[in-house]
Design a protein around this motif. Structure first.
Motif, PDB file in Angstrom:
ATOM      1  N   GLU A  37      90.390  13.420 160.650  1.00 44.83           N
ATOM      2  CA  GLU A  37      91.789  13.760 160.869  1.00 44.83           C
ATOM      3  C   GLU A  37      92.355  14.615 159.731  1.00 44.83           C
ATOM      4  O   GLU A  37      92.993  14.105 158.814  1.00 44.83           O
ATOM      5  CB  GLU A  37      92.626  12.483 161.005  1.00 44.83           C
ATOM      6  CG  GLU A  37      92.255  11.625 162.192  1.00 44.83           C
ATOM      7  CD  GLU A  37      93.153  10.420 162.326  1.00 44.83           C
ATOM      8  OE1 GLU A  37      94.338  10.479 161.913  1.00 44.83           O
ATOM      9  OE2 GLU A  37      92.679   9.399 162.845  1.00 44.83           O
ATOM     10  N   ASP A  68     100.771  12.512 166.366  1.00 47.74           N
ATOM     11  CA  ASP A  68     100.429  12.310 167.774  1.00 47.74           C
ATOM     12  C   ASP A  68      98.926  12.418 167.985  1.00 47.74           C
ATOM     13  O   ASP A  68      98.338  11.645 168.740  1.00 47.74           O
ATOM     14  CB  ASP A  68     101.177  13.306 168.653  1.00 47.74           C
ATOM     15  CG  ASP A  68     102.682  13.058 168.683  1.00 47.74           C
ATOM     16  OD1 ASP A  68     103.128  11.933 168.343  1.00 47.74           O
ATOM     17  OD2 ASP A  68     103.421  13.998 169.040  1.00 47.74           O
ATOM     18  N   ASP A  69      98.286  13.386 167.307  1.00 47.31           N
ATOM     19  CA  ASP A  69      96.831  13.521 167.377  1.00 47.31           C
ATOM     20  C   ASP A  69      96.150  12.273 166.823  1.00 47.31           C
ATOM     21  O   ASP A  69      95.180  11.771 167.403  1.00 47.31           O
ATOM     22  CB  ASP A  69      96.379  14.772 166.616  1.00 47.31           C
ATOM     23  CG  ASP A  69      94.891  14.996 166.728  1.00 47.31           C
ATOM     24  OD1 ASP A  69      94.387  15.101 167.864  1.00 47.31           O
ATOM     25  OD2 ASP A  69      94.217  15.041 165.671  1.00 47.31           O
ATOM     26  N   HIS A  70      96.638  11.760 165.713  1.00 49.18           N
ATOM     27  CA  HIS A  70      96.113  10.524 165.112  1.00 49.18           C
ATOM     28  C   HIS A  70      96.151   9.385 166.123  1.00 49.18           C
ATOM     29  O   HIS A  70      95.165   8.667 166.301  1.00 49.18           O
ATOM     30  CB  HIS A  70      96.952  10.186 163.876  1.00 49.18           C
ATOM     31  CG  HIS A  70      96.811   8.793 163.386  1.00 49.18           C
ATOM     32  ND1 HIS A  70      95.739   8.373 162.623  1.00 49.18           N
ATOM     33  CD2 HIS A  70      97.611   7.707 163.546  1.00 49.18           C
ATOM     34  CE1 HIS A  70      95.889   7.089 162.341  1.00 49.18           C
ATOM     35  NE2 HIS A  70      97.011   6.658 162.890  1.00 49.18           N
ATOM     36  N   GLU A  71      97.257   9.234 166.812  1.00 49.58           N
ATOM     37  CA  GLU A  71      97.424   8.140 167.768  1.00 49.58           C
ATOM     38  C   GLU A  71      96.464   8.234 168.953  1.00 49.58           C
ATOM     39  O   GLU A  71      96.150   7.225 169.572  1.00 49.58           O
ATOM     40  CB  GLU A  71      98.872   8.105 168.279  1.00 49.58           C
ATOM     41  CG  GLU A  71      99.862   7.682 167.227  1.00 49.58           C
ATOM     42  CD  GLU A  71      99.790   6.207 166.905  1.00 49.58           C
ATOM     43  OE1 GLU A  71     100.103   5.395 167.786  1.00 49.58           O
ATOM     44  OE2 GLU A  71      99.414   5.871 165.763  1.00 49.58           O
ATOM     45  N   ARG A  72      95.976   9.438 169.261  1.00 49.39           N
ATOM     46  CA  ARG A  72      95.051   9.636 170.387  1.00 49.39           C
ATOM     47  C   ARG A  72      93.589   9.415 170.015  1.00 49.39           C
ATOM     48  O   ARG A  72      92.729   9.364 170.896  1.00 49.39           O
ATOM     49  CB  ARG A  72      95.212  11.044 170.948  1.00 49.39           C
ATOM     50  CG  ARG A  72      96.491  11.258 171.730  1.00 49.39           C
ATOM     51  CD  ARG A  72      96.480  12.600 172.448  1.00 49.39           C
ATOM     52  NE  ARG A  72      96.482  13.730 171.528  1.00 49.39           N
ATOM     53  CZ  ARG A  72      97.571  14.341 171.075  1.00 49.39           C
ATOM     54  NH1 ARG A  72      98.756  13.931 171.436  1.00 49.39           N
ATOM     55  NH2 ARG A  72      97.466  15.373 170.262  1.00 49.39           N
ATOM     56  N   GLN A  73      93.272   9.309 168.744  1.00 49.04           N
ATOM     57  CA  GLN A  73      91.880   9.193 168.305  1.00 49.04           C
ATOM     58  C   GLN A  73      91.249   7.873 168.785  1.00 49.04           C
ATOM     59  O   GLN A  73      91.901   6.829 168.754  1.00 49.04           O
ATOM     60  CB  GLN A  73      91.796   9.271 166.793  1.00 49.04           C
ATOM     61  CG  GLN A  73      92.237  10.590 166.200  1.00 49.04           C
ATOM     62  CD  GLN A  73      91.374  11.737 166.685  1.00 49.04           C
ATOM     63  OE1 GLN A  73      90.144  11.660 166.685  1.00 49.04           O
ATOM     64  NE2 GLN A  73      92.018  12.801 167.116  1.00 49.04           N
ATOM     65  N   PRO A  74      89.980   7.899 169.203  1.00 46.97           N
ATOM     66  CA  PRO A  74      89.328   6.675 169.674  1.00 46.97           C
ATOM     67  C   PRO A  74      89.320   5.551 168.624  1.00 46.97           C
ATOM     68  O   PRO A  74      89.514   4.380 168.972  1.00 46.97           O
ATOM     69  CB  PRO A  74      87.902   7.109 170.012  1.00 46.97           C
ATOM     70  CG  PRO A  74      87.943   8.579 170.121  1.00 46.97           C
ATOM     71  CD  PRO A  74      89.117   9.066 169.321  1.00 46.97           C
ATOM     72  N   ARG A  77      92.816   4.060 168.616  1.00 47.04           N
ATOM     73  CA  ARG A  77      93.034   3.267 169.835  1.00 47.04           C
ATOM     74  C   ARG A  77      92.321   1.916 169.709  1.00 47.04           C
ATOM     75  O   ARG A  77      92.861   0.885 170.083  1.00 47.04           O
ATOM     76  CB  ARG A  77      92.535   4.017 171.083  1.00 47.04           C
ATOM     77  CG  ARG A  77      93.105   5.408 171.284  1.00 47.04           C
ATOM     78  CD  ARG A  77      94.597   5.503 171.446  1.00 47.04           C
ATOM     79  NE  ARG A  77      95.064   4.702 172.534  1.00 47.04           N
ATOM     80  CZ  ARG A  77      96.319   4.277 172.653  1.00 47.04           C
ATOM     81  NH1 ARG A  77      97.217   4.604 171.764  1.00 47.04           N
ATOM     82  NH2 ARG A  77      96.689   3.541 173.659  1.00 47.04           N
TER      83      ARG A  77
END
Length: 109
Positions: A37, A68-74, A77
């Protein structure tokens, strides 16, 4: 919005055993955050000296899109789903940068 988007998160954990499991989960997650990230500028995790079942995170992102990109990372999650077995309370404070620079920057006080 100005560059820089941050948050402070305070986790209250279920007890000593939960704290140990949570710390292990965090260590694995942070490795992936640092590796994958580039928009995550700071992801610092802390123990609170007189509160053994509390953890505080300080997170700073290049901008809202990086968060927002951080929140989408596997790996994020996975962390969000797994943390529930360790945590009894979460308090999140979102931050918008007003002023300041990194230590060692030019023009700082």
């Amino acid at each position: 919005m100005a560059a820089g988007f941050g948050l402070v998160v305070r986790f209250t954990l279920r007890g000593a055993e939960a704290a140990e499991g949570f710390d292990t989960l965090v260590a694995r997650t942070v490795q992936n955050i640092r590796r994958h990230e580039p928009g995550t500028l700071v992801y610092a995790t802390h123990r609170v000296p007189d509160e053994p079942h509390v953890r505080v995170f300080y997170e700073l992102y290049a901008d809202r899109a990086a968060f927002d990109d951080h929140e989408r990372q596997p790996h994020v999650r996975h962390f969000l789903a797994e943390r529930e077995k360790y945590v009894i309370g979460t308090d999140v404070t979102f931050l918008e940068r007003l002023d300041g620079e990194r230590a060692g920057g030019h023009g700082g006080a």
